[in-house]
Design a protein around this motif. Structure first.
Motif, PDB file in Angstrom:
ATOM      1  N   LYS A  46       0.789  -1.240   0.141  1.00  0.00           N
ATOM      2  CA  LYS A  46       0.081   0.145  -0.023  1.00  0.00           C
ATOM      3  C   LYS A  46       0.963   1.256   0.003  1.00  0.00           C
ATOM      4  N   ILE A  47       0.333   2.432  -0.614  1.00  0.00           N
ATOM      5  CA  ILE A  47       1.083   3.589  -0.796  1.00  0.00           C
ATOM      6  C   ILE A  47       0.584   4.418   0.438  1.00  0.00           C
ATOM      7  N   HIS A  78      -5.265   1.151  -3.698  1.00  0.00           N
ATOM      8  CA  HIS A  78      -3.516   1.315  -3.726  1.00  0.00           C
ATOM      9  C   HIS A  78      -3.076   1.835  -2.637  1.00  0.00           C
TER      10      HIS A  78
END
Length: 313
Positions: free
Chosen positions: A3-4, A174
């Motif tokens: 995950k960003i 994301h």
């Protein structure tokens, strides 16, 4: 998938949809992106359409006052005596003052009407330009997902279709979501089942329970069979059922959902539900009360948190 971590820029919801829209003074194109540069001609000439409408209305009002002044001058020139000139001038001044006060009083409604006419007249071009903004926002997907999401978020009130919502859900998938983020749920609900939305609802159930409302509960119940087919489907359904326990109204409105997943709820949710039922014994709890009573008897019979209620039973 890693995950960003992201920190979104503050988002200010518009009071009116037209607050989002600007128009280029140079080429006349519309844009809803937060940018001073026109995406069509590249010039720094964008201004809010409300300001454009206000300028046009004020110009029109000024023209009317100038026309009245012109009529006054003509009347003075055609007057035969000094008395007629003074009478004409006095009458004109009174009319101009009255007109000014009337215009000042109704300027807000005139601007609103001008905006409505402008948006109706330019509807086709406005639609084309907003969809061009959508393409510009989406073009950043590979290089800067956070920027893409923020641009799509800016366009969200103007574009309402499932393709647009799925793009936002795909971006949110994301990101490493946190409680302190400005998140939304109901504007992203789809017309059909999609695992991306279900997964997002599961995250919201953990992070921001207050965002889950009636439309989300109805979506979850409608697509419950499909959700059960997902790897973490039961966990998501249990999480949403736990959110419903927040309010008595939700428990009474969606008793089936709560009853089916009550056995998977954590202790704090069962305790809240148990105390709610004890506090309002005359409410139509359906079979939820029986299920909660069974769970308490089997799992929490000797738990001190449940003892007071158990003794009253």
């Amino acid at each position: 998938m890693k995950k960003i971590p992201v920190f979104f820029r503050p988002y200010h919801k518009p009071k009116q949809l037209y607050d989002l829209i600007c128009r280029c003074k140079s080429c006349g194109s519309f844009s809803a992106l937060e940018d001073k540069v026109c995406p069509s001609c590249g010039k720094t000439a964008l201004r809010p359409i409300e300001r454009e409408a206000a300028v046009n209305v004020k110009r029109s009002m000024q023209t009317k006052r100038l026309f009245l002044l012109f009529i006054t001058l003509v009347g003075i020139l055609l007057s035969d005596t000094f008395g007629q000139m003074m009478l004409c001038l006095a009458t004109a001044l009174i009319l101009i003052v009255i007109l000014w006060f009337v215009q000042r009083r109704f300027i807000a409604s005139e601007i609103s009407l001008k905006l409505d006419r402008l948006l109706q007249q330019e509807q086709m071009q406005l639609t084309r330009d907003i969809y061009r903004d959508w393409e510009i926002a989406f073009s950043h997907w590979d290089e800067d997902k956070q920027l893409t999401y923020e641009l799509l978020r800016q366009l969200r009130p103007l574009i309402r279709n499932d393709t647009f919502r799925l793009q936002q859900l795909g971006l949110l998938h994301h990101f490493a979501l946190r409680k302190d983020m400005e998140l939304e749920l109901e504007p992203l609900l789809l017309q059909q089942f999609d695992p991306l939305l279900v997964d997002y609802i599961g995250e919201i159930a953990k992070l921001k329970r207050e965002l889950i409302k009636d439309d989300t509960f109805r979506y979850i119940i409608h697509y419950e069979p499909e959700i059960l087919g997902l790897k973490n489907g039961q966990d998501i359904l249990t999480g949403v059922a736990g959110v419903a326990v927040r309010m008595k109204r939700y428990v009474l409105t969606y008793p089936g959902l709560i009853r089916r997943y009550a056995y998977r709820l954590p202790k704090d949710r069962i305790l809240r539900l148990h105390r709610m039922i004890q506090q309002y014994p005359n409410e139509p709890w359906d079979r939820v009360a029986e299920e909660v009573k069974r769970i308490v008897r089997e799992q929490y019979e000797w738990d001190p948190d449940f003892q007071d209620s158990a003794e009253r039973d």
